[in-house]
Structure formats: structure tokens, C-alpha cells
Design a protein around this motif. Structure first.
Motif, mmCIF file in Angstrom:
data_model
loop_
_atom_site.group_PDB
_atom_site.id
_atom_site.type_symbol
_atom_site.label_atom_id
_atom_site.label_comp_id
_atom_site.label_asym_id
_atom_site.label_seq_id
_atom_site.Cartn_x
_atom_site.Cartn_y
_atom_site.Cartn_z
ATOM 1 N N GLU A 116 0.857 -1.189 0.000
ATOM 2 C CA GLU A 116 0.000 0.000 0.000
ATOM 3 C C GLU A 116 0.892 1.237 0.000
ATOM 4 O OE1 GLU A 116 -2.738 -0.486 3.378
ATOM 5 O OE2 GLU A 116 -2.169 -2.582 3.309
ATOM 6 N N HIS A 123 2.753 -0.125 3.749
ATOM 7 C CA HIS A 123 2.455 -1.411 4.362
ATOM 8 C C HIS A 123 2.706 -2.526 3.359
ATOM 9 C CE1 HIS A 123 -0.428 0.604 7.456
ATOM 10 N NE2 HIS A 123 0.815 0.987 7.582
ATOM 11 N N ARG A 148 -3.743 -1.582 14.896
ATOM 12 C CA ARG A 148 -3.119 -0.638 13.966
ATOM 13 C C ARG A 148 -1.736 -0.204 14.428
ATOM 14 N NH1 ARG A 148 -4.855 -0.521 9.016
ATOM 15 N NH2 ARG A 148 -6.940 -1.355 9.036
ATOM 16 N N GLU A 153 1.029 -8.247 7.614
ATOM 17 C CA GLU A 153 1.185 -6.880 7.141
ATOM 18 C C GLU A 153 2.377 -6.279 7.875
ATOM 19 O OE1 GLU A 153 -2.499 -4.736 7.078
ATOM 20 O OE2 GLU A 153 -1.515 -2.799 6.874
HETATM 21 MG MG MG Z 1 -3.350 -1.849 5.460
#
Ligand code: MG
Ligand code: ADP
Length: 701
Positions: A197, A324, A439, A451
């Protein structure tokens, strides 16, 4: 109103020499030959290469190409290209368009100006590029671009792609060994799959050009925080402004032409910050496509009077940009090996891959941290927005429960009455998208992939993925070594013992809590996890026996190739801080101090006039503001002297100690200057202040 837009299925990969194009432009027996070479790893005959080159050229000329270039990824982290036209004189002042197999397969760009970390003596400036047939060639800006690896006369890698390809090979080899143990005889190859990303800022070009720090360094070196940035969370996923939307549409089309699977686009947390995420693909293509994406993002922005900023932290106090890196491991038959299966046997295999990953990250946390360390990312990692500099893995409550059950041999979940027997019992259902998605974790399991959130927005993803692939290969290899010796009827209990041992030894790396909390820093220390806050600290751990032996064992890099990368990394870090310091010196000395002084002068004149009429009054606002301004200006003048002395006093040799010097003695003074400049900026009216402020920059588009 219906928008005019070309058919996406027609546009997609129109500028890529895919297998489908090859079938159309190259004779079938040549394509078969090419496929055989790819499969067996043997080299192409010159006849085959010539035929492919001819087909590629025909196709490229059809798209208006006049040149070709070997497209490679030097140690700078970007891409490089040297264009040559297809023209070949044939007498009587005429030319024809030619492209030979030799030109396709091998190139010889003059390498003397690319960083080599000492791998290439200056007397041997030659570097060679060689076609990577596993990544498609494409046409961009009138040139046929051929993805290549780049290496020295003596065969050492001078680029970021070669180690990545080698790590993919290592992962394939070890993962196949493990699959065979589970009776899988069909899978032919295994590779990592990556979706990265990409976050970025969009600024107005005119505004951008007025700031020397942005132009030269890609980030602001001072700037007072506006009253509002991301606090209201109103920008994230907010409606996209027309100018940004036009940019995004144009960007998408350009990326689609190049076969990049651009999928999602949205506004990010900070004002003027956005994100583009592609659909994941094999690691090698994902890496090439991310490089292309960054290049195209910049180019398209220019057409729209915008600048696309990929720096990690362009604005202090405003959310930074990351990349990411979503990573999983899949077979050639499309099976994701990080996806929890339905049957007991599938689950045993999943847990083995999971534990390999957990153990690998724990064992090589410093190496993984190194792979994302550079000047730009230092402003991000450890700041309260990006993942902390401490590596840990988030697994979520369900998986944590399974692992606890394995470690403690206790029952899992409400229904279970006995501990899970690996390979015999089914594992509970693991939801794909747990709502408690953390997160703040640097490495998060998100249902069927990990991730990795530490890579910076501007960086090449090749290095982090090289490390992920290699450490995973290493652990899988270690497991295969153990399990290959076990008789079939003892496999389940051997698996159980192995998993229990691995999870017990490496569970310290698993952390499901809030990574931004100070209590985690203390807890991580108690667990013995590393907290490498700066590039210098991370660099210091890189070239150790453990890492060298890992990379050599899997033939990913030799010691000297690693040493070269360390040297380039350190040099890059020192150069960046030095350039930033000099830029800041110039801006403060030539523009800010005089501007503050000019406004002080104006205040003084008003004050003198007032004194003439009303007499002296020390509570006059002109007087108090003047005092504060002149304090700021004196401070600025003193600090730039200090900064200048620090820069001049920097050691000339490029060592970890020098990088630490730049951090401690140069960057820290720059931070003090930032504070003084920010204070002055808040007192001086826009008409006097020489540079666009954050207020103007961040809300300009
Ligand atoms: Mg993400
Ligand atoms: P997020 O909420 O983090 O944006 P998404 O589901 O949109 O999550 O996925 C983000 C990225 O992860 C995309 O690039 C997507 O293609 C990629 N991705 C999804 N599945 C996988 C997978 N199995 N392996 C690697 N990347 C994946």
C-alpha cells in the motif's frame, strides 16, 4: 452524466509485453523454448533470444517506441535506465529499426556513477545488466523497458533486485521440502505474494517550489503546526476533491496500462495525504511494479500542476507516510500457505508455517529492523503514529488462544475439552478480518497474510522482502531438517513437539496490545526485544556473523555484498543529513533571519511613532513582540553557527560512528533550529514570512 473513459479491460497491460503478447508476436516454437528455459533455469539460445527481441521490437514500435533501455534497480533504491534508439544505418543515409537478442539479454551501462559500496574498483567501472525474464518488459515514455539485474565485472550484485530473486529461490526450495513432508507432491513452486500500500502527499507545485527544503530534501525542515491537521479524523476516507480525483484517475489509467493492478484509492489520515493500493501479486513483480508506481505517481502529478511527495515525514507533527507490505506465501496452484485450513492436516501445515514465521521474526528482528532503516524513516518509526521501532507480531485473540493451548497443553476455547492435537484435531475457525485489528503493531497477522508496516513510503520494498523471504526460508529449512528424519507414524507427535518448542521459545515476539504505549517499551525491554531507534543503531547490528551466515547459507548475499550495502546505507544516511543541514543553514541565514529582522524593524518604527505621540510604555504590544522576535533571531543566529560548526566537524570516514555523529550532533541542532523558527513563524505575518507555511501547503490542493 456518463463519464468518457476507455474500456479498462482494453487498457490494462496494453503497454506490457505479457505472455499473451509474446504468443502473438513470437513464433510458437520459440515461446515453448522460452518457457522451458524459465522452468528449468537453463539459459536461452541466441536464436531464441533474437526471435523474442524481434517480436518485442515489433510490438513496441506499434506503441510508438523508438528506444529501448535496460531498466535496473541500483543501490540508490530507485531505478535507472539508459536509453538507446533502435536505429541502425543501412547506407544511402537511411536507417532501419533493429533490436537483437544480444541487446535484449545483456547490457553494459557505465556503472561508475552508481553507488557500489566498494564492490567495484574505480578502474573497473563496468557494470553489466542482464534480462530478468520473470518480470514483463513494458513500454513507457517511448522506450521499451527491459527489467534487468545489475552486477559487477566479478559477478557481485550491484542492485536491489538480485538478492530479492535469490531470496525467492531460497524460499521456494525450503517451502517445497516442507510441503513434501505433508504429502504434497503436486506443487511445483512456492513464492511470496506481496501487496504494498503506497501512501503519498499531493502538494500544489507552485507552493512546493517556493520551499527550498521541500525541493532539495523532500521534507520541510521547519514549519509551525496549523491549528488543525488530522485531529478531527475528517480527512481519512473523506470525499476526494476534484483536483485530486482527476489526478487519481489519470494515475490509475497510466498504472493500468503498465499492468499494475491499481485497486483502491482513498484519502489518508493527514490533509493532502492519500493512498493507492494494488492487488497483490508475486513478490518480484510487486517489487518492480512498486518502483514503477512511484515513478508514475511523480510524473502524473507534474501534468496536473502538483507534486507527489513520497518522503516518510514531510511535515513535523503531521501523520507520516508508510508503505504497508502485505506478505504471504503461495504455491503455483494458488494455495495460500498462511491461510488457516479447514481440516486437521491443513491446520497442522498452517501452524507450521505460522510458527516458522514467528520464530524467524524473533530470531532475526534486528535484520528486519535494519531493512527499513534510513534517514527518512527515522522520523517515523518510534514516533507516535507509525509502528514503534520495536519489532513485535500481532496475532489476535483467536490465534493467541491456539498458541497458548499448544504451549501449555491446555484446552482451547469454550467447546474444547482437551488440548488440541496437531494433525488430529481441527483448529477453531480463524476469522479473516478480526475487528480488533491492531493498527499499532509493526507486523500484524490479518487473517491470511502478514502486514509489515515498518517500510517507509519512499523506499524500495526489495530489501524488506529479501529479509522476510530469507528468514522464512531459513526456519522452514530448519524444520524440514528435523522432520525429514521422522517416520510417518510419528509425524503428528513430532510436529506437536516442534510447534510447542518453537512457540515457547519465541512467544516473546508476540504482542497483541497497544504498541504506542510507553508500558510496551518497558515490557519489551523485560522480554529482551531490541529497540533500535535510529539508523545508526540498526546498522550496527547488520553485519554480524549470524546475519552473514544466514545470507550465505541461502546464497542470497555474500559477506562482501552485505558489506557493500551497509556502506551505501551509511553513506546515504550521512549525506542526507548533511544536505538537509546545509539547506537549513542557507534558508535561515539568507531568508528567515532577515525576514524576522525586517518585521522587527517595522514594529520598532511603529513603536517610535507611538512614543513620539504617547510617550514610552513598555507594555506596548510592539515592544513585547519585538523582544520575543529578537530573542528568536538571536537564538537562530547562534544555532546556525553551532550547526555550521557541527557539519564542518563531521568525520570524513563513512562508519556507523559517523552516522551516529550526524544523528547526535547535527540532526539534534536542526531540531532546535526548527523550534526557534516555528516560534518566529507564528509571530511574523505572512507578508513578511519568506516561505509558504504548513497552513498554506497542506490545504492548497
Ligand atoms: Mg493496510
Ligand atoms: P487494508 O485494510 O490494510 O487496506 P486490504 O484487504 O485492502 O487491507 O489489503 C491491503 C493489501 O493487501 C492489498 O494490496 C491487497 O492486495 C493485499 N493482500 C490481500 N491478500 C493478500 C495476500 N494473501 N498476500 C499478500 N497480499 C495480500
Amino acid at each position: 452524466m456518463k463519464e468518457e473513459r476507455a474500456d479498462v479491460t482494453e487498457v490494462f497491460a496494453s503497454h506490457v509485453f505479457t505472455e499473451d503478447k509474446m504468443e502473438r508476436y513470437v513464433p510458437a516454437f520459440i515461446v515453448a523454448e522460452y518457457r522451458k528455459c524459465l522452468e528449468t533455469g537453463s539459459s536461452l539460445s541466441m536464436e531464441t533470444a533474437d526471435a523474442i527481441a524481434k517480436g518485442m521490437k515489433e510490438w513496441a514500435i506499434g506503441l510508438g517506441a523508438t528506444h529501448f533501455t535496460h531498466w535496473f534497480q541500483p543501490l540508490t533504491g530507485g531505478t535507472a535506465e539508459k536509453h538507446e534508439s533502435f536505429i541502425e544505418p543501412v547506407g544511402k543515409g537511411r536507417v532501419i529499426m533493429e533490436f537483437s537478442g544480444k541487446e535484449l539479454v545483456k547490457g553494459e551501462p557505465d556503472a561508475s556513477s552508481f553507488p557500489s559500496g566498494g564492490l567495484r574498483a574505480t578502474f573497473e567501472a563496468r557494470g553489466y545488466s542482464a534480462w530478468d525474464p520473470t518480470s514483463y518488459a513494458f513500454v513507457e515514455d517511448g522506450s521499451l523497458c527491459i527489467p534487468t539485474v545489475f552486477f559487477s565485472y566479478s559477478g557481485e550484485s550491484l542492485d536491489r533486485k538480485t538478492p530479492l530473486l535469490r531470496s525467492i529461490k531460497a524460499l521456494n526450495k525450503q517451502a517445497l521440502r516442507v510441503l513434501r513432508l505433508f504429502g504434497d507432491t503436486e506443487t511445483k513452486s512456492v513464492t511470496s505474494m506481496v501487496g504494498s500500500e503506497q501512501e503519498y502527499f499531493l502538494l500544489d507545485k507552485e507552493m512546493f517550489n517556493k520551499r527550498e527544503d521541500l525541493r532539495i530534501c523532500g521534507r520541510t525542515l521547519f514549519g509551525a503546526k496549523p491549528p488543525k491537521t488530522q485531529e478531527l479524523d475528517d480527512h481519512y476516507f473523506g470525499s476526494i476533491k476534484p483536483r485530486v480525483s482527476a489526478y487519481m484517475k489519470d494515475l490509475e489509467t497510466e498504472l493500468w496500462k503498465l499492468g499494475v493492478l491499481a485497486k483502491t484509492k482513498h484519502n489518508e489520515v493527514a490533509p493532502s495525504q492519500h493512498e493507492m493500493a494494488p492487488i497483490y501479486t508475486d513478490c518480484n513483480s510487486a517489487n518492480d511494479q512498486n518502483q514503477l508506481t512511484m515513478n508514475i505517481m511523480r510524473k502524473v502529478a507534474d501534468r496536473h500542476g502538483l507534486v507527489c511527495l513520497l518522503a516518510e515525514k514531510p511535515f513535523d507533527g503531521v501523520n507520516g507516510s508508510g508503505k504497508h507490505n502485505n506478505w504471504s506465501v503461495a504455491t503455483n496452484r494458488g494455495k495460500n500457505l498462511l491461510s488457516p485450513g479447514k481440516t486437521p492436516a491443513q491446520n497442522a501445515q498452517f501452524l507450521l508455517f505460522l510458527s516458522a514465521f514467528v520464530s524467524a521474526v524473533d530470531e532475526y528482528q534486528d535484520l528486519l529492523r535494519y531493512s527499513v532503516s534510513f534517514a527518512g524513516n527515522d522520523h517515523r518509526l518510534g514516533g507516535n503514529e507509525a509502528p514503534p521501532a520495536i519489532i513485535s507480531i500481532f496475532l489476535g485473540t483467536e490465534l493467541q488462544g491456539v498458541i497458548d493451548s499448544i504451549i501449555n497443553e491446555t484446552s482451547y476455547g469454550a467447546q474444547a475439552v482437551k488440548p488440541i492435537k496437531i494433525g488430529i484435531d481441527s483448529m477453531p475457525f480463524i476469522p479473516r478480518d478480526t475487528t480488533d485489528r491492531n493498527r499499532t503493531s509493526p507486523v500484524a497477522f490479518t487473517g491470511n497474510k502478514f502486514e509489515f508496516r515498518m517500510p517507509g513510503s519512499s523506499q524500495s520494498i526489495s530489501e524488506p522482502n529479501t529479509v522476510l523471504n530469507t528468514i522464512m526460508a531459513d526456519k522452514l529449512g530448519e524444520f524440514a531438517d528435523i522432520l525429514e528424519k521422522v517416520p510417518a507414524d510419528e509425524m503428528n507427535s513430532a510436529l506437536h513437539d516442534l510447534l510447542k518448542k518453537q512457540f515457547t521459545e519465541h512467544c516473546r515476539i508476540i504482542f497483541n496490545g497497544n504498541g504506542y504505549d510507553q508500558s510496551w517499551v518497558d515490557e519489551a525491554k523485560r522480554r529482551g526485544l531490541s529497540n533500535l531507534r535510529t539508523t545508526a543503531q540498526a546498522m550496527e547490528r547488520y553485519l554480524c556473523d549470524k546475519n552473514i551466515s544466514l545470507m550465505e547459507r541461502h546464497e542470497v548475499m555474500t559477506k562482501s555484498e552485505m558489506a557493500a550495502r551497509e556502506e551505501v546505507g551509511i553513506e546515504n544516511y550521512c549525506n542526507i543529513i548533511s544536505i538537509e543541514a546545509k539547506t537549513l543553514l542557507g534558508m535561515v541565514r539568507r531568508e528567515i533571519i532577515p525576514a524576522v529582522s525586517a518585521f522587527e524593524g517595522a514594529l520598532c518604527r511603529t513603536l517610535t511613532d507611538k512614543i513620539g505621540i504617547f510617550g514610552k510604555d513598555e507594555s506596548d504590544v510592539e515592544y513585547t513582540e519585538c523582544l520575543r522576535l529578537s530573542k528568536d533571531n538571536r537564538e537562530l543566529a547562534a544555532l546556525i553557527e553551532k550547526l555550521s560548526a557541527s557539519v564542518d566537524g563531521a568525520p570524513a570516514d563513512m562508519t556507523v560512528a559517523t552516522a551516529a555523529y550526524y544523528h547526535d550532533k547535527v540532526l539534534s541542532v536542526m531540531e532546535d533550529i526548527r523550534l526557534a523558527a516555528n516560534d518566529a513563524e507564528q509571530l511574523v505575518p505572512d507578508g513578511y514570512w519568506p516561505y509558504p507555511t504548513y497552513r498554506q501547503l497542506l490545504f492548497s490542493v
